[in-house]
Design a protein around this motif. Structure first.
Motif, PDB file in Angstrom:
ATOM      1  N   GLY A 183      -5.498  -4.307   0.630  1.00  0.00           N
ATOM      2  CA  GLY A 183      -6.950  -4.495   0.698  1.00  0.00           C
ATOM      3  C   GLY A 183      -7.731  -3.199   0.728  1.00  0.00           C
ATOM      4  O   GLY A 183      -8.921  -3.186   0.389  1.00  0.00           O
ATOM      5  N   LYS A 184      -7.106  -2.097   1.128  1.00  0.00           N
ATOM      6  CA  LYS A 184      -7.790  -0.797   1.139  1.00  0.00           C
ATOM      7  C   LYS A 184      -7.836  -0.141  -0.235  1.00  0.00           C
ATOM      8  O   LYS A 184      -8.634   0.770  -0.472  1.00  0.00           O
ATOM      9  CB  LYS A 184      -7.091   0.148   2.129  1.00  0.00           C
ATOM     10  CG  LYS A 184      -7.456  -0.090   3.586  1.00  0.00           C
ATOM     11  CD  LYS A 184      -6.920   1.035   4.454  1.00  0.00           C
ATOM     12  CE  LYS A 184      -7.419   0.892   5.892  1.00  0.00           C
ATOM     13  NZ  LYS A 184      -6.929   2.005   6.752  1.00  0.00           N
ATOM     14  N   ASN A 185      -6.971  -0.572  -1.107  1.00  0.00           N
ATOM     15  CA  ASN A 185      -6.936   0.022  -2.440  1.00  0.00           C
ATOM     16  C   ASN A 185      -8.163  -0.374  -3.251  1.00  0.00           C
ATOM     17  O   ASN A 185      -8.691  -1.478  -3.092  1.00  0.00           O
ATOM     18  CB  ASN A 185      -5.683  -0.438  -3.201  1.00  0.00           C
ATOM     19  CG  ASN A 185      -4.408   0.164  -2.651  1.00  0.00           C
ATOM     20  OD1 ASN A 185      -4.441   1.218  -2.020  1.00  0.00           O
ATOM     21  ND2 ASN A 185      -3.291  -0.512  -2.886  1.00  0.00           N
ATOM     22  N   GLU A 186      -8.601   0.537  -4.100  1.00  0.00           N
ATOM     23  CA  GLU A 186      -9.742   0.234  -4.967  1.00  0.00           C
ATOM     24  C   GLU A 186      -9.312  -0.779  -6.030  1.00  0.00           C
ATOM     25  O   GLU A 186      -8.269  -0.627  -6.669  1.00  0.00           O
ATOM     26  CB  GLU A 186     -10.268   1.520  -5.604  1.00  0.00           C
ATOM     27  CG  GLU A 186     -10.857   2.485  -4.577  1.00  0.00           C
ATOM     28  CD  GLU A 186     -11.376   3.765  -5.207  1.00  0.00           C
ATOM     29  OE1 GLU A 186     -11.231   3.930  -6.438  1.00  0.00           O
ATOM     30  OE2 GLU A 186     -11.931   4.607  -4.474  1.00  0.00           O
ATOM     31  N   TYR A 187     -10.112  -1.786  -6.201  1.00  0.00           N
ATOM     32  CA  TYR A 187      -9.814  -2.884  -7.131  1.00  0.00           C
ATOM     33  C   TYR A 187     -10.079  -2.434  -8.554  1.00  0.00           C
ATOM     34  O   TYR A 187     -11.172  -1.965  -8.890  1.00  0.00           O
ATOM     35  CB  TYR A 187     -10.682  -4.091  -6.769  1.00  0.00           C
ATOM     36  CG  TYR A 187     -10.628  -5.248  -7.731  1.00  0.00           C
ATOM     37  CD1 TYR A 187      -9.439  -5.923  -7.977  1.00  0.00           C
ATOM     38  CD2 TYR A 187     -11.786  -5.683  -8.365  1.00  0.00           C
ATOM     39  CE1 TYR A 187      -9.394  -6.997  -8.842  1.00  0.00           C
ATOM     40  CE2 TYR A 187     -11.757  -6.767  -9.231  1.00  0.00           C
ATOM     41  CZ  TYR A 187     -10.558  -7.421  -9.478  1.00  0.00           C
ATOM     42  OH  TYR A 187     -10.538  -8.504 -10.331  1.00  0.00           O
ATOM     43  N   VAL A 188      -9.060  -2.571  -9.404  1.00  0.00           N
ATOM     44  CA  VAL A 188      -9.181  -2.198 -10.809  1.00  0.00           C
ATOM     45  C   VAL A 188      -9.824  -3.348 -11.560  1.00  0.00           C
ATOM     46  O   VAL A 188      -9.280  -4.464 -11.601  1.00  0.00           O
ATOM     47  CB  VAL A 188      -7.799  -1.866 -11.419  1.00  0.00           C
ATOM     48  CG1 VAL A 188      -7.961  -1.417 -12.874  1.00  0.00           C
ATOM     49  CG2 VAL A 188      -7.103  -0.781 -10.602  1.00  0.00           C
TER      50      VAL A 188
ATOM     51  N   CYS B 239       0.651  -3.219  -9.658  1.00  0.00           N
ATOM     52  CA  CYS B 239       0.654  -4.635 -10.046  1.00  0.00           C
ATOM     53  C   CYS B 239       0.484  -5.551  -8.833  1.00  0.00           C
ATOM     54  O   CYS B 239      -0.327  -6.488  -8.851  1.00  0.00           O
ATOM     55  CB  CYS B 239       1.956  -4.974 -10.772  1.00  0.00           C
ATOM     56  SG  CYS B 239       2.150  -4.238 -12.408  1.00  0.00           S
ATOM     57  N   LEU B 240       1.240  -5.277  -7.781  1.00  0.00           N
ATOM     58  CA  LEU B 240       1.176  -6.138  -6.593  1.00  0.00           C
ATOM     59  C   LEU B 240      -0.168  -6.016  -5.894  1.00  0.00           C
ATOM     60  O   LEU B 240      -0.717  -7.013  -5.394  1.00  0.00           O
ATOM     61  CB  LEU B 240       2.311  -5.774  -5.638  1.00  0.00           C
ATOM     62  CG  LEU B 240       3.728  -6.034  -6.155  1.00  0.00           C
ATOM     63  CD1 LEU B 240       4.755  -5.589  -5.126  1.00  0.00           C
ATOM     64  CD2 LEU B 240       3.920  -7.507  -6.501  1.00  0.00           C
ATOM     65  N   SER B 241      -0.714  -4.808  -5.849  1.00  0.00           N
ATOM     66  CA  SER B 241      -2.031  -4.614  -5.248  1.00  0.00           C
ATOM     67  C   SER B 241      -3.088  -5.403  -6.012  1.00  0.00           C
ATOM     68  O   SER B 241      -3.970  -6.041  -5.412  1.00  0.00           O
ATOM     69  CB  SER B 241      -2.388  -3.129  -5.232  1.00  0.00           C
ATOM     70  OG  SER B 241      -3.678  -2.924  -4.688  1.00  0.00           O
TER      71      SER B 241
END
Length: 493
Positions: free
Chosen positions: A159-164, A186-188
Motif C-alpha cells: 500500500g505504500k508503493n506508488e500505484y502505476v 506485479c504483486l504490488s
C-alpha cells in the motif's frame, strides 16, 4: 543450418496463450517477462530456428492491448550495474528498450524504481526520465519480504508503493537484468488494483527451463550451464506433481518461493488461481520444437561453448572456478567433452603444425576449415577469410585480397597508430576485402557470403582479441578459445 524449431508456430501459439490468460482474469493481466526480449541468442543457439527477437515479434501481435512497465532496482542504479553482454548500464538499457518497444507500437506505462530508499543516483535518474516525459514510480523496501505476508499485503507494505497507472489489458513487466524486482512490481500492482475494485491477475513468462521437456533434456541442461554463476538448478515441480500427477520441470528458486507467493495471492485475491509454479507460466516453447534431435545436438554444443567461455573468464579474471567445475559436470551428464566440436581439435593441431596461434570452424555443410597466423593476418582474420571463400565457392588458391591492399593497413597501424601488432584484425581484413571488391568481383562474392556463417562456431588455440571477438559476434559466429593468452604479459587488453 538444420532447423529444429518452428518459429512462426511459436509466435502464433504464444500470443494465443497469453490472450487466454488475460481472459481468465477478467481482462487485466500483469505478465512478468523473464529473460531477454530482443536479443535472446541463447534460445536461438539451443533451438535452431528460434529468432533472437521472436518474443518481441510475438508481443507485436498483442500491441493494441499491451503496454510495458520497466522495473529497475535503485541499488543497481546507484552502483552503475552493467549488462555484461552489451556493456551498457541497466539505466541506459531501459532507455534502449523503451525505444525498441515504441518502434514496435507498444505503449510505455512507465518505469518503477524498486527498493528505493533515497539513493542519490536513483533520484537523478528519475529526474532525467521525467524530463523526457516518462512516468516514474517509486516502490519501497518492505521489512521481512517475502515471508512477512501480513505486512506485505497491507497499507504499510504494498500500500505504500506508488500505484502505476495502466490502461491496457496486458501489462508486460520487464527489466534489464535479474534482481530488478519484476515479481514484486506485479504483486504490488495486483494489491493496488484490487484495492481499487479492479480485477487483475498475474502470470509468468520464462523461456527456460522448458517445463514440458524432461529434466535432463540437453536444452534444459544447457540452461543450467548458462546460469551456472547463479548456483541454481532445474528440478521437478513437486506441487504440480502432487496436484495433477504430471511431471514438469521448473527452477528451484521458483519452487522454493511458491508457498509464499501463493499465500500473497490468497491474501490479495481471496484464493490463489495457481496450484503450482508451473501453473503460473505461459511458455509454449516446448510445443514448437519440430526436430528434437536437432535441438538436442545444438544444446550439447552450447554446453561445451559455455565451458570454454567460463574457462576464458577464469583465465582473464581468476574468478569462476566453481562455475567451471559445475559446467564440466553438466557436460558429463549429456555425454560430451571439450573435443565434442571437431573444430577444437583442428585448431590445436593447426597450431602444433605451424607453431603459431590458429583457428578452425565447422561450416554449415559440416566441413571443417582452418586458419593460421601469417605474415599479414592474425588467426581470426585468416580463418574468417578462408571460411568466407569456402562458403562463397571461391577456390582456396585464389587471392581475393591482394598484398597491396593489406600491407598499407599494417603500415598505418604500426608507423602512424603506434600499434605493436602489424597483423590485421578481422574488421581490418573485411575493410581490405571491401576495398578489393571495387575491382574484383570475387571479393564482392565473398562479402555477400557473410550471412552464411551465422550460427557457426569457431575455436581458437589462444584467447583472441576483443576486436576480433566483436566482429565474429556481429557476424553471428560463436567464438570459443583455449584458455591461454598468446603473450605472457600481465595485461591483456
Amino acid at each position: 543450418m538444420q532447423t529444429g524449431f518452428d518459429n512462426q508456430k511459436y509466435i502464433d501459439t504464444q500470443a494465443a496463450r497469453i490472450r487466454e490468460r488475460i481472459t481468465q482474469f477478467g481482462g487485466k493481466l500483469y505478465l512478468e517477462f523473464g529473460g531477454k526480449l530482443f536479443d535472446d541468442y541463447h534460445a536461438s543457439r539451443v533451438l535452431p530456428g528460434f529468432e533472437p527477437d521472436s518474443k518481441a515479434r510475438m508481443l507485436r501481435q498483442l500491441a493494441d492491448d499491451a503496454e510495458v512497465v520497466f522495473a529497475l532496482n535503485a541499488n543497481d542504479i546507484e552502483q552503475g550495474k552493467r549488462r555484461s553482454d552489451i556493456g551498457i548500464s541497466y539505466g541506459d538499457d531501459v532507455l534502449r528498450l523503451m525505444d525498441v518497444f515504441r518502434g514496435m507500437g507498444l505503449a510505455i506505462g512507465g518505469v518503477v524504481i524498486t527498493r528505493f530508499s533515497g539513493q542519490p543516483k536513483a533520484e537523478a535518474y528519475q529526474a532525467r526520465l521525467e524530463q523526457m516525459g516518462v512516468s516514474v514510480y517509486r516502490h519501497y523496501p518492505i521489512a521481512g519480504y517475502p515471508t512477512n505476508v501480513n505486512l506485505i499485503v497491507s497499507g504499510d507494505g504494498f500500500g505504500k508503493n506508488e500505484y502505476v497507472k495502466t490502461t491496457k489489458p496486458l501489462v508486460v513487466v520487464t527489466a534489464p537484468g535479474p534482481g530488478s524486482g519484476k515479481l514484486a512490481v506485479c504483486l504490488s500492482q495486483l494489491y493496488n488494483e484490487h484495492e481499487r475494485g479492479i480485477d487483475a491477475g498475474y502470470a509468468k513468462f520464462e523461456t527456460f527451463p522448458v517445463w514440458n521437456l524432461p529434466l535432463k533434456h540437453p536444452v534444459n541442461v544447457a540452461y543450467e550451464a548458462a546460469t551456472a554463476d547463479l548456483d541454481d538448478s532445474n528440478i521437478i515441480d513437486p506441487y504440480h506433481l502432487d496436484a495433477y500427477g504430471k511431471v514438469t520441470v521448473n527452477y528451484n528458486r521458483d519452487v522454493e518461493t511458491f508457498p509464499v507467493l501463493k499465500a500473497i495471492m490468497e491474501k490479495i485475491m481471496g484464493k490463489s488461481p495457481y496450484l503450482s509454479p508451473t501453473d503460473m507460466g505461459v511458455n509454449m516453447v516446448g510445443n514448437c520444437i519440430c526436430d528434437d534431435d536437432v535441438c538436442q545436438e545444438a544444446a550439447r554444443n552450447e554446453i561445451v561453448r559455455r565451458y570454454f567461455w567460463e574457462a576464458e573468464r577464469l583465465e582473464r579474471t581468476g574468478q569462476g572456478e566453481a562455475e567451471l567445475a559445475r559446467i564440466a559436470l553438466l557436460m558429463k551428464e549429456v555425454g560430451v567433452d571439450e573435443n565434442y566440436n571437431p573444430a577444437h581439435a583442428a585448431a590445436l593441431v593447426k597450431e602444433e603444425v605451424t607453431g603459431l596461434p590458429a583457428g578452425a570452424m565447422v561450416l554449415p555443410d559440416g566441413s571443417v576449415i582452418t586458419g593460421k597466423t601469417s605474415r599479414l593476418l592474425g588467426a581470426a582474420s585468416s580463418l574468417l577469410l578462408n571460411a568466407l571463400k569456402r562458403v562463397a565457392g571461391v577456390p582456396d588458391e585464389v587471392f581475393v585480397v591482394s598484398d597491396e591492399a593489406l600491407v598499407p593497413i599494417g603500415r598505418l597501424k604500426t608507423e602512424h597508430l603506434h600499434s605493436r601488432n602489424h597483423r590485421l584484425h578481422s574488421d581490418e581484413t573485411l575493410i581490405a576485402l571491401s576495398i578489393s571488391s571495387a575491382t574484383n568481383p570475387l571479393a564482392e562474392q565473398v562479402i555477400a557470403a557473410t550471412s552464411a556463417l551465422r550460427g557457426c562456431t569457431a575455436y581458437f588455440s589462444v584467447i583472441i582479441s576483443r576486436t576480433d571477438e566483436a566482429v565474429y559476434k556481429k557476424l553471428g559466429i560463436n567464438v570459443c578459445c583455449e584458455p591461454k593468452f598468446e603473450r605472457g604479459t600481465y595485461y591483456h587488453g
